[in-house]
Structure formats: structure tokens, C-alpha cells
Motif scaffolding. Structure first.
Motif, PDB file in Angstrom:
ATOM      1  N   ASP A  95       0.830  -1.398   0.087  1.00 23.26           N
ATOM      2  CA  ASP A  95      -0.100  -0.019  -0.221  1.00 23.26           C
ATOM      3  C   ASP A  95       0.706   1.441   0.115  1.00 23.26           C
ATOM      4  O   ASP A  95       0.515   2.346  -0.516  1.00 23.26           O
ATOM      5  N   PHE A  96       2.078   1.228   0.486  1.00 26.63           N
ATOM      6  CA  PHE A  96       2.966   2.283   0.736  1.00 26.63           C
ATOM      7  C   PHE A  96       4.036   2.213  -0.359  1.00 26.63           C
ATOM      8  O   PHE A  96       4.546   3.352  -0.674  1.00 26.63           O
ATOM      9  N   SER A  97       4.344   1.126  -0.959  1.00 28.51           N
ATOM     10  CA  SER A  97       5.414   1.237  -1.749  1.00 28.51           C
ATOM     11  C   SER A  97       4.899   1.202  -3.301  1.00 28.51           C
ATOM     12  O   SER A  97       5.755   1.575  -4.273  1.00 28.51           O
ATOM     13  N   VAL A  98       3.804   1.038  -3.489  1.00 26.58           N
ATOM     14  CA  VAL A  98       3.161   1.105  -4.820  1.00 26.58           C
ATOM     15  C   VAL A  98       2.331   2.361  -5.237  1.00 26.58           C
ATOM     16  O   VAL A  98       1.470   2.571  -4.349  1.00 26.58           O
ATOM     17  N   ALA A  99       2.723   3.454  -6.003  1.00 26.99           N
ATOM     18  CA  ALA A  99       2.112   4.637  -6.529  1.00 26.99           C
ATOM     19  C   ALA A  99       0.983   4.357  -7.180  1.00 26.99           C
ATOM     20  O   ALA A  99       0.927   3.421  -7.982  1.00 26.99           O
ATOM     21  N   PRO A 100      -0.017   5.268  -7.131  1.00 27.82           N
ATOM     22  CA  PRO A 100      -1.226   4.985  -7.889  1.00 27.82           C
ATOM     23  C   PRO A 100      -1.023   5.532  -9.178  1.00 27.82           C
ATOM     24  O   PRO A 100       0.050   6.196  -9.526  1.00 27.82           O
ATOM     25  N   PRO A 101      -1.856   5.129 -10.154  1.00 31.62           N
ATOM     26  CA  PRO A 101      -1.761   5.636 -11.577  1.00 31.62           C
ATOM     27  C   PRO A 101      -1.955   7.336 -11.442  1.00 31.62           C
ATOM     28  O   PRO A 101      -2.496   7.709 -10.855  1.00 31.62           O
ATOM     29  N   GLY A 102      -1.477   7.806 -12.566  1.00 27.78           N
ATOM     30  CA  GLY A 102      -1.643   9.209 -12.990  1.00 27.78           C
ATOM     31  C   GLY A 102      -0.585  10.027 -12.235  1.00 27.78           C
ATOM     32  O   GLY A 102       0.492   9.708 -11.863  1.00 27.78           O
ATOM     33  N   GLU A 103      -0.871  11.368 -11.832  1.00 26.29           N
ATOM     34  CA  GLU A 103      -0.071  12.246 -11.561  1.00 26.29           C
ATOM     35  C   GLU A 103       0.105  12.335 -10.040  1.00 26.29           C
ATOM     36  O   GLU A 103       1.079  12.801  -9.326  1.00 26.29           O
ATOM     37  N   MET A 104      -0.834  11.829  -9.329  1.00 20.33           N
ATOM     38  CA  MET A 104      -0.698  11.865  -7.866  1.00 20.33           C
ATOM     39  C   MET A 104       0.284  10.999  -7.245  1.00 20.33           C
ATOM     40  O   MET A 104       0.138   9.607  -7.567  1.00 20.33           O
ATOM     41  N   PRO A 105       1.359  11.278  -6.285  1.00 17.03           N
ATOM     42  CA  PRO A 105       1.958  10.219  -5.703  1.00 17.03           C
ATOM     43  C   PRO A 105       1.501   9.522  -4.664  1.00 17.03           C
ATOM     44  O   PRO A 105       0.362   9.780  -4.190  1.00 17.03           O
ATOM     45  N   GLY A 106       2.187   8.389  -4.000  1.00 15.52           N
ATOM     46  CA  GLY A 106       1.751   7.556  -2.893  1.00 15.52           C
ATOM     47  C   GLY A 106       2.048   8.234  -1.748  1.00 15.52           C
ATOM     48  O   GLY A 106       2.501   9.551  -1.563  1.00 15.52           O
ATOM     49  N   ARG A 423      -4.709  15.079   2.063  1.00 11.98           N
ATOM     50  CA  ARG A 423      -3.722  14.019   2.007  1.00 11.98           C
ATOM     51  C   ARG A 423      -2.251  14.211   2.474  1.00 11.98           C
ATOM     52  O   ARG A 423      -1.788  15.374   2.129  1.00 11.98           O
ATOM     53  N   MET A 424      -1.505  13.187   2.828  1.00 10.90           N
ATOM     54  CA  MET A 424      -0.279  13.513   3.156  1.00 10.90           C
ATOM     55  C   MET A 424       0.783  13.412   1.818  1.00 10.90           C
ATOM     56  O   MET A 424       0.302  12.642   1.066  1.00 10.90           O
ATOM     57  N   ALA A 425       1.813  14.260   1.790  1.00  6.43           N
ATOM     58  CA  ALA A 425       2.491  14.412   0.768  1.00  6.43           C
ATOM     59  C   ALA A 425       3.824  14.737   1.062  1.00  6.43           C
ATOM     60  O   ALA A 425       3.993  15.505   2.206  1.00  6.43           O
ATOM     61  N   ALA A 426       4.880  14.582   0.246  1.00  4.23           N
ATOM     62  CA  ALA A 426       6.153  14.981   0.488  1.00  4.23           C
ATOM     63  C   ALA A 426       6.442  16.783   0.163  1.00  4.23           C
ATOM     64  O   ALA A 426       7.142  17.460   0.709  1.00  4.23           O
ATOM     65  N   SER A 427       5.353  17.133  -0.583  1.00  5.55           N
ATOM     66  CA  SER A 427       5.414  18.725  -0.936  1.00  5.55           C
ATOM     67  C   SER A 427       3.961  19.266  -1.140  1.00  5.55           C
ATOM     68  O   SER A 427       2.813  18.587  -1.261  1.00  5.55           O
ATOM     69  N   PRO A 428       3.550  20.640  -0.871  1.00  3.45           N
ATOM     70  CA  PRO A 428       2.187  21.140  -0.887  1.00  3.45           C
ATOM     71  C   PRO A 428       1.860  20.958  -2.342  1.00  3.45           C
ATOM     72  O   PRO A 428       0.641  21.172  -2.692  1.00  3.45           O
ATOM     73  N   GLU A 429       2.498  20.821  -3.504  1.00  7.62           N
ATOM     74  CA  GLU A 429       1.912  20.438  -4.669  1.00  7.62           C
ATOM     75  C   GLU A 429       1.071  19.326  -4.924  1.00  7.62           C
ATOM     76  O   GLU A 429      -0.041  19.607  -5.619  1.00  7.62           O
ATOM     77  N   PHE A 430       1.410  18.393  -3.922  1.00  7.62           N
ATOM     78  CA  PHE A 430       0.374  16.986  -4.147  1.00  7.62           C
ATOM     79  C   PHE A 430      -0.390  16.645  -2.881  1.00  7.62           C
ATOM     80  O   PHE A 430      -0.942  15.785  -2.730  1.00  7.62           O
ATOM     81  N   GLY A 431      -0.303  17.814  -1.855  1.00  6.40           N
ATOM     82  CA  GLY A 431      -1.070  17.352  -0.695  1.00  6.40           C
ATOM     83  C   GLY A 431      -1.443  18.498   0.431  1.00  6.40           C
ATOM     84  O   GLY A 431      -0.765  19.629   0.012  1.00  6.40           O
ATOM     85  N   VAL A 432      -1.812  18.149   1.448  1.00  4.22           N
ATOM     86  CA  VAL A 432      -2.139  19.207   2.627  1.00  4.22           C
ATOM     87  C   VAL A 432      -1.234  19.161   3.939  1.00  4.22           C
ATOM     88  O   VAL A 432      -0.942  20.188   4.107  1.00  4.22           O
ATOM     89  N   VAL A 433      -0.883  17.937   4.187  1.00  8.41           N
ATOM     90  CA  VAL A 433      -0.066  17.883   5.361  1.00  8.41           C
ATOM     91  C   VAL A 433       1.354  17.059   4.729  1.00  8.41           C
ATOM     92  O   VAL A 433       1.202  16.288   4.037  1.00  8.41           O
ATOM     93  N   ASP A 434       2.155  17.497   5.778  1.00 11.60           N
ATOM     94  CA  ASP A 434       3.580  16.663   5.430  1.00 11.60           C
ATOM     95  C   ASP A 434       3.601  15.327   6.232  1.00 11.60           C
ATOM     96  O   ASP A 434       2.669  14.926   6.709  1.00 11.60           O
TER      97      ASP A 434
END
Length: 488
Positions: A95-106, A423-434
Motif C-alpha cells: 500500500d505504501f510502496s506502489v504509487a497510484p496511476p496518474g499524476e498523484m504520488p503515493g 492527503r499526506m504528501a512530500a510537498s504542498p503541490e500534491f497534498g495538504v499535510v507533511d
């Protein structure tokens, strides 16, 4: 101590942590942080029991698929744990190692970050220590479906189980009937200074704390952030930004029906897609349950009439052409249920309306949509399941046409597993919380619950969101100790 804010408004001015929302995540955080010796306040908008007055604030419009948001959430102490069914299955490493399809990271963190909290989360929801997540049946032979592994909580009702702790834990104040109506953010410090709270008469007050946590569910967490004028003015949130986007649900698709071959076991079965299936089809995960309707249940004074008509229709083979007030299937027919992963999609989102509720908070619209990637997952799961059943000689599956034909409107229902709007993300481009669940561009505002999920997987979210709450509690305990000069 639990106090009713409608009658008692004695707020302290030296709280270390303010938590908005007293569901599983909020209660877990409050008790853990108070046990660490901190001054904690937990705010619950509802009372001890369900009331139409409080529940009415969950009303929202819909411009996408029907979500039944008002009916599936509960706005009183304990939150939606008050009608939780209790099913528990942990996330897995993939669930954590496989990224979803498309532009959004896991996920921006490793699975080990929450795996270490599994035992503690199991204890919180009353699962036996060391218990294995067991299977009900064997898997299928093709390697695409294994037997699903899960445990059932009693289920835990958080307001009842933790009532004494909420009342008696030193340093913890719990206020019911206390609505958060605004978040006050200071751009020059990067910190939230206070939240504005209100009783049901519209009487407002400022509540100050060193740190703030939103734990009000995926729809309300996004609503609170988007509603804050000061957060918008500072550019922390924006109308077209990531807050509220990537709303995810688990898809309960009407796959079709099946008939077991004579002599096959009629017990219900639970299957789960394997990592090999996900890799082979580049699809999402899913649970598939099969059950045979050995008996047709009817109730009330018309029971005998219904039995007669149902049996006659089945014997004549025209059951599909006969409609009754209550839908039924002929004895021996099987139904196929699912709980399928939905991928993050920016167009599936929560947004605010111009209209405000009685307390002055902007109302919500939900645009829940299913993407082409989601339809691909549904098609692959349905087709492979039908193939496996036939090849193993279990029976015959008849898929509905919308399962394999994406041009046909999908027939499905929500599971009330709201995820992903902060969603949690590495940067604000793809999410809201770190990675620490802290809202980007703020120093002291955090989010808890399944709204932080970067991917939903196909596991029920209650136990995993508690794992994340425990992780956040450890982070804040360490941060507070460091700020106070104590040894970390």
C-alpha cells in the motif's frame, strides 16, 4: 472532565493542545497527549447522544455520485464509531510502496512508520493481543486472489469505552456541544493562535493553545480549513488548491450474481487481490465477498404472501421480471459484494458554497467521481473473479454489463469510508499535510483521521487511522518535551 459547553464555558488560556473532533482519532490523541502530562482540550460539536439539531450541520449538496454524507456520519461524542461495524484489516507494505496511476504520488513515508503502532491500535479497538488476522476460506488457485484476512472488533464504541478516562484523566478538558467555527492564523508567525468556538445559540469565544489538531472526518477537516478566512488570506489554503481534493471512498459495486455448482459449500467467502494481481493488471486492490441466499427473509403481515409469490416466480424462472417492494433473490442465487480501492483524483473533491449554516460556517458541496483508472480496477477484478470461479469449477458468474463496459453507467454504493481530502504528501503541490501530519506552511496546525490518507487501499480505515493518531501523538509528545526543555 466532560463539560457541556452550552452551559459551562470555563475555557483555560494555557492549553498545550486543542483537538477538534471527538471520534476515534480525536479521543485516541487526547488520551495519549494528556497521559504525557500536557494540558489538552478536546472539542466535540455534538452532545452525548444523537440529536437532529447537531446532525443537521452535516447536510451538504452533491454534484457527483450520491454519497449519503449526512446519513453515514455521526455528529456526537464518539463520532462514527457509534455505528462502526468493527471490521479491521491493516495496511500492507505494498500500500505504501506502489504509487497510484496518474499524476498523484503515493505515501511519502514507509510502511514501517505505522506498522510499529499496529499492536497498540489493536488494543484500542479491543482486538486480542497477538491475534492473527485470520481467513474464512481458501484463496483461488490463479494467484490473483488470496483469502481476505481480517478481525472483528466487538465493535468498540469510543464514547462508552473511554467515558471514565475522558472524565477522570488529569489535564484533560472535554467540551461537548462546542462547535469550531473558525481558525485564526497569523501569517507573520506561521502559527494558529486560536480557534473560534460557538454554542448552539451563536455565543462565540476564542480558545487559545500551543498546538491544534483537526480530527473531524474527511469532509469536515477540509471544510474547517477552507472556511478559515485567515488561512485563505495567508495563502495556506485556496479555492483551487489541494485542500478538499482527492476525496476517496471504497467502491461497493453491484458486480452481478453467481450460481454455485451442486455440492459446493454455500458458506460466504472473502477474497482479496494479491500484489501479483495489482502488478499484472496495473489496477487497484479490492475485497470481493460472495454469499449464497439460502433463505428469502420477509417480515410483517404480508410475509406469507411474499413467500408464495417469490417461490412461484423462482419456479417459473421469471423472478427477474417481477418487482416487489423488497428486492429478493431466488434461493441458491449468489450475490457478489466488493470493497474496492479508489485512486486519488483531483476532480473528486470537497468545496464550499456561498451559503452558510446557522453558526456562520460555509456549507459544503461534494463532487464524488469515479475515474477511468477506477473503472479499470472494477473491470479487472470482475473479469478475473468470473474466470477463476469457472476454472476452479466453483460455479458460474454473470457480471453486470457496466462492470466490463465503461460506457454503461456504474451501479454502486458508498461504504462511508471517507478519505483523502487533506492527503499526506512530500510537498504542498500534491497534498495538504507533511509526513508529520502538519499542514504545510503552518507551524502548529495538524490533521488526524483518514483525510490524511494518500492512498485508500482496500482496508477498512478505522484501525489504520488510529495507528496514524498514535504516531502523531508520539510526534507531538516529543515536540512539546523539546520545547519545554525536557529530555526527549
Amino acid at each position: 472532565m466532560i463539560k457541556d459547553y452550552q452551559a459551562d464555558k470555563t475555557l483555560r488560556d494555557d492549553y498545550d493542545v486543542c483537538i477538534v473532533g471527538a471520534g476515534p482519532a480525536g479521543i485516541t490523541l487526547a488520551l495519549r497527549l494528556a497521559a504525557g502530562g500536557w494540558r489538552v482540550v478536546l472539542l466535540e460539536a455534538g452532545g452525548h447522544e444523537y440529536t437532529p439539531q447537531s446532525q443537521a450541520f452535516y447536510k451538504c449538496t452533491s454534484t457527483g455520485l450520491e454519497l449519503y454524507a449526512e446519513e453515514t456520519r455521526l455528529r456526537y461524542l464518539g463520532g462514527t464509531s457509534n455505528h462502526w461495524a468493527g471490521r479491521c484489516r491493516p495496511f500492507t507494505a505494498s500500500d505504501f510502496s506502489v504509487a497510484p496511476p496518474g499524476e498523484m504520488p503515493g505515501w511519502p513515508i514507509a510502511y514501517a512508520e505505522i506498522e510499529q503502532y499496529l499492536a497498540a491500535a489493536m488494543d484500542i479497538v479491543d482486538l486480542p493481543a497477538g491475534a492473527e488476522f485470520h481467513t474464512m476460506n481458501a484463496g483461488l488457485k490463479g494467484g490473483e486472489f488470496e483469502a481476505d484476512r481480517f478481525l472483528l472488533s466487538p465493535p468498540t464504541r469510543f464514547a462508552q469505552k473511554y467515558a471514565a478516562a475522558l472524565n477522570d484523566t488529569p489535564g484533560l478538558d472535554v467540551f461537548i456541544n462546542c462547535n469550531c467555527v473558525d481558525i485564526e492564523f497569523a501569517q507573520d508567525t506561521g502559527r494558529v493562535g486560536a480557534v473560534l468556538v460557538s454554542d448552539y445559540n451563536g455565543q462565540r469565544a476564542r480558545l487559545q493553545a500551543r498546538h491544534f489538531i483537526l480530527a473531524t472526518g474527511a469532509i469536515e477537516n477540509a471544510r474547517q480549513l477552507l472556511n478559515s478566512e485567515s488561512l485563505r488570506a495567508a495563502g495556506v489554503v485556496s479555492k483551487d488548491g489541494p485542500v478538499g481534493r482527492c476525496f476517496m471512498e471504497h467502491l461497493n459495486v453491484d458486480m452481478g450474481t453467481f450460481i454455485l455448482k451442486d455440492g459446493e459449500d454455500t458458506e460466504s467467502r472473502q477474497y482479496y487481490t494479491t500484489d501479483a494481481f495489482v502488478a499484472e493488471y496495473q489496477a487497484g486492490k479490492g475485497n470481493v465477498s460472495t454469499a449464497v441466499l439460502a433463505d428469502v427473509q420477509t417480515y410483517g403481515r404480508t410475509a406469507e404472501v411474499k413467500h408464495f409469490l417469490e417461490n412461484l416466480a423462482c419456479e417459473m424462472g421469471v423472478a427477474s421480471k417481477v418487482e416487489f417492494i423488497a428486492k429478493f433473490s431466488c434461493p441458491g442465487d449468489g450475490i457478489i459484494g466488493t470493497m474496492i480501492e479508489q485512486f486519488p483524483n483531483r476532480q473528486s473533491r470537497i468545496s464550499l458554497l456561498d451559503e452558510k449554516d446557522e453558526l456562520g460556517v460555509a456549507k459544503v458541496n461534494v463532487n464524488w467521481v469515479v475515474s477511468a483508472d477506477d473503472r479499470h480496477t472494477i473491470k479487472c477484478i470482475g473479469a478475473e473473479m468470473a474466470k477463476q470461479f469457472a476454472e476452479m469449477g466453483l460455479g458460474f458468474v454473470k457480471l453486470n454489463d457496466f462492470v466490463y463496459e465503461s460506457s454503461v453507467p456504474l451501479k454502486m454504493a458508498p461504504h462511508a469510508h471517507h478519505m483523502g481530502t487533506t492527503r499526506m504528501a512530500a510537498s504542498p503541490e500534491f497534498g495538504v499535510v507533511d509526513a508529520d501530519c502538519k499542514v504545510f506552511a503552518t507551524d502548529n496546525l495538524y490533521v488526524a483521521g483518514s483525510s490524511i490518507f494518500a492512498k485508500g487501499g482496500a482496508s477498512n480505515p478505522t484501525m489504520p487511522l488510529i495507528q496514524f493518531a498514535l504516531r502523531l501523538a508520539d510526534h507531538l509528545n516529543a515536540r512539546l518535551r523539546a520545547a519545554s526543555g525536557a529530555v526527549v
